[in-house]
Design a protein around this motif. Structure first.
Motif, PDB file in Angstrom:
ATOM      1  N   ASP A 262      15.555  -7.806 -11.021  1.00  0.00           N
ATOM      2  CA  ASP A 262      14.219  -7.338 -11.387  1.00  0.00           C
ATOM      3  C   ASP A 262      13.212  -8.410 -11.004  1.00  0.00           C
ATOM      4  OD1 ASP A 262      15.586  -5.321 -12.497  1.00  0.00           O
ATOM      5  OD2 ASP A 262      15.243  -5.894 -14.579  1.00  0.00           O
ATOM      6  N   PRO A 263      12.011  -8.061 -10.650  1.00  0.00           N
ATOM      7  CA  PRO A 263      11.482  -6.709 -10.516  1.00  0.00           C
ATOM      8  C   PRO A 263      11.682  -6.112  -9.113  1.00  0.00           C
ATOM      9  CG  PRO A 263       9.717  -8.287 -10.219  1.00  0.00           C
ATOM     10  CD  PRO A 263      10.973  -9.086 -10.400  1.00  0.00           C
ATOM     11  N   GLY A 264      12.445  -6.799  -8.253  1.00  0.00           N
ATOM     12  CA  GLY A 264      12.674  -6.273  -6.908  1.00  0.00           C
ATOM     13  C   GLY A 264      13.377  -4.923  -6.952  1.00  0.00           C
ATOM     14  N   THR A 265      14.244  -4.775  -7.942  1.00  0.00           N
ATOM     15  CA  THR A 265      15.001  -3.528  -8.072  1.00  0.00           C
ATOM     16  C   THR A 265      14.072  -2.312  -8.118  1.00  0.00           C
ATOM     17  OG1 THR A 265      14.989  -3.996 -10.415  1.00  0.00           O
ATOM     18  CG2 THR A 265      16.998  -4.517  -9.228  1.00  0.00           C
ATOM     19  N   TYR A 266      12.928  -2.469  -8.747  1.00  0.00           N
ATOM     20  CA  TYR A 266      12.009  -1.321  -8.840  1.00  0.00           C
ATOM     21  C   TYR A 266      11.434  -0.978  -7.465  1.00  0.00           C
ATOM     22  CZ  TYR A 266      12.433  -2.911 -13.630  1.00  0.00           C
ATOM     23  OH  TYR A 266      12.944  -3.325 -14.821  1.00  0.00           O
ATOM     24  N   THR A 267      11.230  -2.012  -6.679  1.00  0.00           N
ATOM     25  CA  THR A 267      10.781  -1.765  -5.308  1.00  0.00           C
ATOM     26  C   THR A 267      11.880  -1.042  -4.535  1.00  0.00           C
ATOM     27  OG1 THR A 267       9.307  -3.659  -5.332  1.00  0.00           O
ATOM     28  CG2 THR A 267      10.041  -2.906  -3.178  1.00  0.00           C
ATOM     29  N   CYS A 268      13.099  -1.454  -4.773  1.00  0.00           N
ATOM     30  CA  CYS A 268      14.229  -0.817  -4.114  1.00  0.00           C
ATOM     31  C   CYS A 268      14.311   0.658  -4.519  1.00  0.00           C
ATOM     32  CB  CYS A 268      15.501  -1.559  -4.496  1.00  0.00           C
ATOM     33  SG  CYS A 268      16.896  -1.075  -3.511  1.00  0.00           S
ATOM     34  N   MET A 269      14.139   0.925  -5.799  1.00  0.00           N
ATOM     35  CA  MET A 269      14.104   2.313  -6.251  1.00  0.00           C
ATOM     36  C   MET A 269      12.959   3.051  -5.548  1.00  0.00           C
ATOM     37  SD  MET A 269      14.821   1.448 -10.261  1.00  0.00           S
ATOM     38  CE  MET A 269      14.275   2.985 -10.991  1.00  0.00           C
ATOM     39  N   GLY A 270      11.879   2.351  -5.370  1.00  0.00           N
ATOM     40  CA  GLY A 270      10.728   2.930  -4.684  1.00  0.00           C
ATOM     41  C   GLY A 270      11.067   3.389  -3.278  1.00  0.00           C
ATOM     42  N   TYR A 271      11.817   2.525  -2.544  1.00  0.00           N
ATOM     43  CA  TYR A 271      12.214   2.927  -1.185  1.00  0.00           C
ATOM     44  C   TYR A 271      13.031   4.214  -1.247  1.00  0.00           C
ATOM     45  CZ  TYR A 271      11.479  -2.053   0.076  1.00  0.00           C
ATOM     46  OH  TYR A 271      10.967  -3.296   0.287  1.00  0.00           O
ATOM     47  N   MET A 272      13.960   4.239  -2.192  1.00  0.00           N
ATOM     48  CA  MET A 272      14.883   5.386  -2.254  1.00  0.00           C
ATOM     49  C   MET A 272      14.128   6.672  -2.576  1.00  0.00           C
ATOM     50  SD  MET A 272      17.811   3.258  -4.271  1.00  0.00           S
ATOM     51  CE  MET A 272      19.065   4.514  -4.403  1.00  0.00           C
ATOM     52  N   MET A 273      13.151   6.558  -3.470  1.00  0.00           N
ATOM     53  CA  MET A 273      12.355   7.743  -3.817  1.00  0.00           C
ATOM     54  C   MET A 273      11.507   8.195  -2.644  1.00  0.00           C
ATOM     55  SD  MET A 273      11.348   6.491  -7.643  1.00  0.00           S
ATOM     56  CE  MET A 273      10.087   7.708  -7.961  1.00  0.00           C
ATOM     57  N   LEU A 274      10.918   7.228  -1.971  1.00  0.00           N
ATOM     58  CA  LEU A 274      10.082   7.547  -0.819  1.00  0.00           C
ATOM     59  C   LEU A 274      10.900   8.269   0.256  1.00  0.00           C
ATOM     60  CD1 LEU A 274       7.338   7.108   0.761  1.00  0.00           C
ATOM     61  CD2 LEU A 274       8.449   5.097   1.749  1.00  0.00           C
ATOM     62  N   PHE A 275      12.063   7.719   0.557  1.00  0.00           N
ATOM     63  CA  PHE A 275      12.879   8.323   1.619  1.00  0.00           C
ATOM     64  C   PHE A 275      13.320   9.731   1.216  1.00  0.00           C
ATOM     65  CE2 PHE A 275      14.215   3.734   2.775  1.00  0.00           C
ATOM     66  CZ  PHE A 275      12.996   3.544   3.392  1.00  0.00           C
ATOM     67  N   HIS A 276      13.635   9.900  -0.062  1.00  0.00           N
ATOM     68  CA  HIS A 276      14.037  11.223  -0.526  1.00  0.00           C
ATOM     69  C   HIS A 276      12.876  12.215  -0.383  1.00  0.00           C
ATOM     70  CE1 HIS A 276      16.189  14.196  -2.948  1.00  0.00           C
ATOM     71  NE2 HIS A 276      15.016  14.462  -3.517  1.00  0.00           N
TER      72      HIS A 276
END
Ligand code: HEM
Ligand code: SF4
Ligand code: SF4
Lengths: 542, 347
Positions: A262-276
């Motif tokens: 954290d808090p990088g993990t939230y950015t990582c989640m962000g990438y995954m949501m964006l790509f989806h």
């Protein structure tokens, strides 16, 4: 952090007075809190770098090879012959002092050897003695000195107190880049096995497993799938990332730090949501890789050769998977490597296509040869073409400022793209003072491999100028969130800010985007990615 | 007391005595008037060329410009064509601004810790101003000296002299000019700026701390040149016609020693000779180096164009095949695609 003084005392304790003794006659004391532990010999062995052995910087005997002076001398000469930058920078400094108080480490420690000009003089003094006739004749009065064990220790101590941020080079009338001098100095140190563990072990991991943290392929997938669950909890949507998939249009590479902490993990989640989101709406086709699961490149902090060895995975994996081009995540030094070195070292990547956004049709002309696009460029283009449905009010609890990371700033010039994105997903945005942002931005204080725990005093000192500017906008505008596009920032700034301005948190750009992104079919969101209630949702908590 | 500037000052004093005593006591006019200047000029030219050659022999493997402005990326984002130049033309403008106006130095800030704990950075222009005055005055002075080396005196030299002394009327009061021949601004500015740069070096603790003897020496030397020059003009009044005959003799390689030229002239000429000899071996080579600085003189289109490194060599990497060999079983268990199934490698 328990043995550190209180911030006030830290601040008033910094003394910028110059010592009575000349710098050449002022011995260097390797002080706890300011240095990083020596590299683990096992990591050095994995990489096949010279002189792998256990050693301790605090001991007198550094277990150097017998002929270390000769190795340094020859290595010095080789680099003078290979890099015009090094040769010119050794020759033309007039010691005007314009760079002196531009370094965050000098501002934060007051140690004169942290003035960029003196950091470079540490090497220049040897250069004069070893490679110039006049220097040899004049000796000390000509500013030359012999390479001794004390000088070597001084090199090691101060070359690992430079984050290669290049702020000094902006102000130097000749563009002398002390980062470049540090890079050369560290290469020389590596020739005789003098690295720090916070660099050597991540590189060994990256070499072996594909990422700094040594996450093996199955575990990497597990970790991202963990985020899939978190995202489902928040949005009700099952994002479904794919890995090592041949035939995907695009390969995505980002620093592994975001997978891990954290808090990088939230950015990582962000990438995954964006790509989806992009896949659902526009059929966007992207894959992650476990082999090239590291965007960061600590090889850059070791030697040009090590940088190339690690960087090679990007193109190799893109080729193997048969993608069209590569999209790169938020990272600082990763982008300096991509922007200024990758194509030259490991290119031309003629097996890839010139990058075109499959959604907007925008040709990324600026990445025509490297074939790698920054996520901020990609996002800015999407938003500009109105391709994302956004609700910026979901970020209304944040008063955001933007920290330009050194490398995208001074090794690339990416200033507007992230600002454009952030301003479109947040309603409250405030800039820090002009001489602390953009090309004049201050380092987080922990770049270039100095993000260890044992050198905390150094990191806080180096982080002070940045934190101080954050404090200014916090007090003036109530800023409570500092956005950045760098994984090292996301690891370093929380620590520095917690100490200097505890009211301000750190976030990545894409985290803010994902908060605002209205995903098709999502349940009514109650919290942001961190699980904090969204504005207006606070009562529902009870 | 600082040994470094004392050393340099002492060196200058010795360098002053050499021609003074040499000419007045031993009559070594040919040595100081002809041989040394010609040797100095030769050393300067050869030395300068060799340094530039030395730098050009080292390649520029990577393009590492310091980007000081917005990159050129999306068409609707305004980029900085000069501070982040993607074209050669942009680089040329960037370099002209650096060389003629010291643009980077213009950015200079001074850092201060306020009493409330806030760090502040204020624009600090004095160094820029002093440096610019110093260098431009130096250039004007050099160009003015062409009057001694060309017959007839070139038009641009006359024009420059005219403006150089014309400004004086605007800047100095009448009282100042009484009894003096036209004052050249450049000489005075050169001296004043050099003294400022020297004072700064001695008085500012940080700059003093990083200074070497080699930083004081050229300043003392240039001050010496300026003082001896100004003295000839306004105090010891040398025979200009005689000097011109002498310098024309030098350039036509038919030198003769002038009569009635005092020791000050030999001191002036000797200082200039020392500067010429010293130049190629010292930091004064920044004059050439600034043009070759890879953080300033390269385009930033490193992602748009392929550039090659002349000594690029293959390196040992950890290939995907090796990686898959290391982790194949785990990858298969985790449902990750593999290039070779277990059965294929078991054979
Ligand atoms: C292309 C030509 C040149 C350029 C662009 C240039 C630029 C600069 C700049 C930017 C500085 C730093 C500011 C300062 O400390 O004053 C400097 C310093 C200096 N330059 Fe030059 N220079 C040039 C040629 C020369 C020449 C021909 C000389 C005379 C011999 C000279 C003598 C000096 C000296 C002595 C300093 C150090 C001043 C000090 O100690 O503070 N420069 N130059
Ligand atoms: S600004 Fe440049 S020339 Fe001046 S002291 Fe620093 S490195 Fe040297
Ligand atoms: S590169 Fe950054 S850390 Fe290194 S000397 Fe320059 S300003 Fe300091």
């Amino acid at each position: 952090m328990s043995d550190l003084p209180k911030p006030d005392e830290f601040l008033t304790g910094i003394d910028h007075k110059m010592p009575q003794t000349d710098w050449m006659n002022t011995p260097t004391e390797i002080r706890k809190g300011m240095y990083c532990y020596a590299s683990n010999y096992k990591s050095v062995e994995i990489l096949g770098l010279p002189n792998a052995r256990p050693w301790n910087p605090l001991e007198d005997d550094w277990k150097l090879p017998e002929n270390w002076q000769q190795i340094i001398h020859e290595g010095f000469k080789e680099r003078l012959d290979k890099f015009r930058s090094f040769k010119v920078f050794m020759d033309i400094c007039v010691r005007c002092g314009a760079c002196a108080d531009k370094c965050h480490f000098f501002i934060g420690t007051g140690d004169p050897k942290n003035m960029p000009v003196l950091r470079a003089e540490l090497l220049r003094s040897i250069y004069r003695n070893d490679f110039t006739t006049v220097g040899k004749i004049l000796g000390k009065i000509g500013g030359g000195r012999k390479m001794t064990l004390d000088v070597l220790k001084e090199w090691w101590y101060y070359l690992f107190q430079c984050t290669e941020c290049r702020r000094c080079s902006v102000f130097c009338p000749y563009g002398i880049d002390t980062a470049e001098v540090t890079i050369m100095g560290r290469e020389l140190l590596n020739l005789i096995g003098l690295n720090i563990d916070w660099i050597a072990t991540p590189i060994a991991n990256c070499y072996q497993t594909g990422n700094h943290l040594g996450i093996q392929p199955h575990a990497f997938k597990d970790m991202l799938e963990f985020f899939v669950e978190d995202i489902e909890e928040i949005t009700g949507i099952n994002v479904d990332p794919s890995f090592n998939r041949k035939g995907a249009d695009i390969l995505f590479i980002t620093p592994s730090g975001d997978v891990f902490a954290d808090p990088g993990t939230y950015t990582c989640m962000g990438y995954m949501m964006l790509f989806h989101y992009l896949r659902e709406k526009y059929g966007f086709d992207i894959t992650w890789s476990t082999y090239a699961s590291e965007g960061g490149n600590f090889g850059f902090f070791t030697s040009h050769e090590t940088m190339k060895r690690l960087n090679s995975k990007m193109y190799a994996e893109a080729k193997r998977l048969g993608v069209k081009w590569i999209l790169g995540g938020e990272c600082g030094h990763m982008w300096r490597v991509i922007n200024q070195y990758m194509d030259t070292m490991n290119g031309p990547a003629d097996f890839l296509e010139e990058p075109v956004s499959p959604i907007t049709g925008t040709k990324f002309e600026n990445a025509k040869s490297t074939k790698m696009v920054h996520i901020a460029e990609f996002l800015a283009d999407l938003i500009h073409h109105d391709k994302l449905e956004l609700d910026p009010s979901r970020n209304d609890n944040f008063k955001v400022s933007f920290h330009d990371s050194c490398n995208p700033a001074r090794g690339m010039g990416m200033f507007e793209e992230p600002r454009y994105v952030i301003k479109n997903v947040c309603n409250h945005f405030y800039e820090m003072p002009a001489n602390t942002i953009r090309e004049q931005t201050f380092c987080c204080g922990s770049g270039a491999g100095l993000n260890a725990g044992e050198n905390m005093e150094l990191r806080l000192a180096g982080g002070l100028p940045r934190a101080n500017a954050v404090k200014y906008v916090h007090e003036k505008f109530g800023v409570n969130m500092l956005a950045c596009v760098c994984a090292i920032d996301r690891a370093a700034l929380p620590t520095s800010l917690e100490y200097w301005v505890p009211e301000v948190d750190t976030t990545g750009m894409t985290e803010l985007v994902a908060n605002a992104l209205i995903m098709p079919g999502e349940t009514k969101r109650e919290t942001d990615l961190r699980g904090e209630p969204l504005p207006g949702m606070e009562e529902d908590d009870a | 007391m600082n040994g470094k500037y004392m050393f340099s000052l002492l060196a200058i004093f010795v360098l002053f005595l050499l021609p003074y005593v040499g000419v007045t006591a031993f009559g070594l006019k040919t040595l100081f008037g002809i041989f040394i200047p010609l040797i100095a000029l030769t050393i300067f030219i050869i030395g300068f060329v060799r340094r530039i050659k030395g730098w050009s022999e080292s390649p520029v493997p990577f393009r590492i410009p310091t980007t000081c402005g917005q990159q050129k990326s999306l068409t609707w984002i305004e980029s900085s064509p000069i501070d982040n130049p993607t074209t050669k033309a942009g680089v040329v403008v960037r370099m002209i601004l650096e060389v003629m106006l010291f643009r980077s130095l213009f950015r200079n800030l001074k850092f201060k810790r306020e009493s409330n704990g806030i760090l502040s950075y204020s624009w600090e222009l004095w160094l820029w101003l002093g440096a610019l005055a110093f260098h431009w005055a130096f250039l004007v002075t050099i160009v003015r000296h062409l009057r001694f080396f060309a017959e007839p005196i070139p038009y641009f030299v006359r024009a420059l002299e005219f403006f150089d002394s014309f400004f004086r009327v605007e800047f100095f009061t009448d009282a100042f000019q009484v009894g003096l021949p036209g004052i050249y601004m450049s000489g005075i500015v050169l001296l004043a700026a050099a003294i400022y740069l020297l004072a700064r070096r001695i008085l500012l603790a940080q700059v003093r701390y990083v200074s070497l003897a080699a930083d004081y020496f050229p300043l003392f030397l240039i001050i010496g040149i300026a003082v001896s020059g100004i003295m000839m003009r306004y105090a010891s009044k040398v025979d200009i016609v005689g000097i011109k005959a002498f310098t024309m003799g030098l350039v036509t390689l038919n030198p003769t020693i002038p009569e009635g030229v005092g020791a000050t002239f030999y001191v002036h000429l000797f200082f200039v000779s020392v500067l010429l000899i010293y130049f190629p071996f010292s930091k004064l080579m920044h004059m050439g180096g600034i043009f070759m600085s890879p953080t300033r003189n390269l385009t930033t289109d490193t992602r748009a164009k392929h550039y090659s490194n002349p000594w690029n060599y293959p390196v040992k990497t950890h290939t995907y095949e090796e990686y898959e060999d290391d982790y194949r079983e785990k990858m298969i268990d985790a449902g990750l695609p593999v290039d070779k199934e277990l059965a294929e490698v078991k054979e």
